[in-house]
Design a protein around this motif. Sequence first.
Motif, PDB file in Angstrom:
ATOM      1  N   GLU A  99      45.082  59.364  34.293  1.00 26.51           N
ATOM      2  CA  GLU A  99      46.011  58.913  33.280  1.00 26.51           C
ATOM      3  C   GLU A  99      45.175  59.023  32.191  1.00 26.51           C
ATOM      4  OE1 GLU A  99      49.904  56.529  33.209  1.00 26.51           O
ATOM      5  OE2 GLU A  99      48.248  55.231  32.548  1.00 26.51           O
ATOM      6  N   ALA A 100      45.620  59.740  31.012  1.00 23.33           N
ATOM      7  CA  ALA A 100      44.847  59.519  29.681  1.00 23.33           C
ATOM      8  C   ALA A 100      45.980  59.664  28.613  1.00 23.33           C
ATOM      9  CB  ALA A 100      44.432  60.837  29.517  1.00 23.33           C
ATOM     10  N   LYS A 101      45.314  59.025  27.189  1.00 23.19           N
ATOM     11  CA  LYS A 101      46.194  59.112  26.107  1.00 23.19           C
ATOM     12  C   LYS A 101      45.378  60.223  25.237  1.00 23.19           C
ATOM     13  CE  LYS A 101      47.334  54.296  25.808  1.00 23.19           C
ATOM     14  NZ  LYS A 101      47.279  53.118  25.042  1.00 23.19           N
ATOM     15  N   VAL A 102      46.373  61.002  24.677  1.00 20.92           N
ATOM     16  CA  VAL A 102      45.619  62.045  23.867  1.00 20.92           C
ATOM     17  C   VAL A 102      46.397  62.214  22.582  1.00 20.92           C
ATOM     18  CG1 VAL A 102      45.475  64.951  23.557  1.00 20.92           C
ATOM     19  CG2 VAL A 102      45.034  63.678  25.862  1.00 20.92           C
ATOM     20  N   GLU A 103      45.478  62.177  21.354  1.00 19.52           N
ATOM     21  CA  GLU A 103      45.925  62.107  20.219  1.00 19.52           C
ATOM     22  C   GLU A 103      45.714  63.525  19.613  1.00 19.52           C
ATOM     23  OE1 GLU A 103      45.765  60.378  15.671  1.00 19.52           O
ATOM     24  OE2 GLU A 103      45.409  58.870  17.409  1.00 19.52           O
ATOM     25  N   LEU A 104      46.606  64.585  19.042  1.00 23.10           N
ATOM     26  CA  LEU A 104      46.371  65.773  18.494  1.00 23.10           C
ATOM     27  C   LEU A 104      46.007  65.835  17.039  1.00 23.10           C
ATOM     28  CD1 LEU A 104      48.779  67.759  20.725  1.00 23.10           C
ATOM     29  CD2 LEU A 104      46.237  67.331  21.117  1.00 23.10           C
ATOM     30  N   ASN A 105      45.540  66.733  16.318  1.00 20.50           N
ATOM     31  CA  ASN A 105      45.468  67.282  15.133  1.00 20.50           C
ATOM     32  C   ASN A 105      46.934  67.826  14.672  1.00 20.50           C
ATOM     33  OD1 ASN A 105      42.932  66.254  14.699  1.00 20.50           O
ATOM     34  ND2 ASN A 105      42.113  67.820  15.598  1.00 20.50           N
ATOM     35  N   THR A 106      47.358  68.427  15.561  1.00 20.01           N
ATOM     36  CA  THR A 106      48.911  69.206  15.056  1.00 20.01           C
ATOM     37  C   THR A 106      49.763  68.672  16.007  1.00 20.01           C
ATOM     38  OG1 THR A 106      48.072  71.013  16.817  1.00 20.01           O
ATOM     39  CG2 THR A 106      47.622  71.118  14.203  1.00 20.01           C
ATOM     40  N   ASP A 107      50.746  68.854  15.862  1.00 23.57           N
ATOM     41  CA  ASP A 107      52.065  68.236  16.632  1.00 23.57           C
ATOM     42  C   ASP A 107      52.673  69.388  17.615  1.00 23.57           C
ATOM     43  OD1 ASP A 107      55.028  69.156  15.372  1.00 23.57           O
ATOM     44  OD2 ASP A 107      53.403  68.939  13.788  1.00 23.57           O
ATOM     45  N   ILE A 108      53.290  68.809  18.461  1.00 27.03           N
ATOM     46  CA  ILE A 108      53.854  69.595  19.349  1.00 27.03           C
ATOM     47  C   ILE A 108      55.521  69.040  19.443  1.00 27.03           C
ATOM     48  CG2 ILE A 108      54.080  70.256  22.097  1.00 27.03           C
ATOM     49  CD1 ILE A 108      51.113  69.890  22.395  1.00 27.03           C
ATOM     50  N   ASP A 109      56.311  69.796  19.187  1.00 29.95           N
ATOM     51  CA  ASP A 109      57.512  69.422  18.984  1.00 29.95           C
ATOM     52  C   ASP A 109      57.520  68.133  18.313  1.00 29.95           C
ATOM     53  OD1 ASP A 109      58.507  71.699  20.382  1.00 29.95           O
ATOM     54  OD2 ASP A 109      58.307  70.612  22.208  1.00 29.95           O
ATOM     55  N   GLY A 110      57.055  67.862  17.027  1.00 34.25           N
ATOM     56  CA  GLY A 110      57.218  66.848  16.232  1.00 34.25           C
ATOM     57  C   GLY A 110      56.537  65.582  16.804  1.00 34.25           C
ATOM     58  N   ARG A 111      55.467  65.702  17.748  1.00 36.67           N
ATOM     59  CA  ARG A 111      54.758  64.622  18.340  1.00 36.67           C
ATOM     60  C   ARG A 111      53.252  65.043  18.442  1.00 36.67           C
ATOM     61  NH1 ARG A 111      57.018  60.958  22.712  1.00 36.67           N
ATOM     62  NH2 ARG A 111      55.428  59.618  23.162  1.00 36.67           N
TER      63      ARG A 111
END
Length: 161
Positions: A99-111
């Motif tokens: 299990e991991a937490k990922v934060e993106l620079n760009t969104d996927i479907d507003g997230r």
Amino acid sequence: MELVETITNAIEPALTDMGYELVRVSINGTEMQTVQIMAERLDRANMTLDDCEKISHTASALLDVADPFKGRWVLEVSSPGVDRPLVKPNDYERFKGEEAKVELNTDIDGRKRFKGILKGIQGTKITMDFEGQDISFDFADVAKAKLTFKDETLDNKKGKK
């Protein structure tokens, strides 16, 4: 970012020769910079205080010679720990199923933030199961990512089921 690269280039070959993998270098502070080195053993055994001490002595000597700093600095060495950051593409394959937490620079479907099970990496595309659905994103789009600490992880390390 240039300073991080300079430090990495100065210490990584020696750490590899000593049997360690450099996980991450980060720098904090302006007046007195704190250089944080995160490393783990290549044999994947648990890091010990002796390991951190060996890395500290070697890295300190190499950084004294390279002298990449404008002012005073202090060095901190640690293991990645149970909430290990995912910083290299192969981390996503190595920790497939975790299990991991990922934060993106760009969104996927507003997230931009996701917590789910890693399914691996193919080329530069990372896939994870997020709420029962596979999502994919490019490694270059990751702002930060880490494994999540679960109570079962600690129980398994203690030999409990």
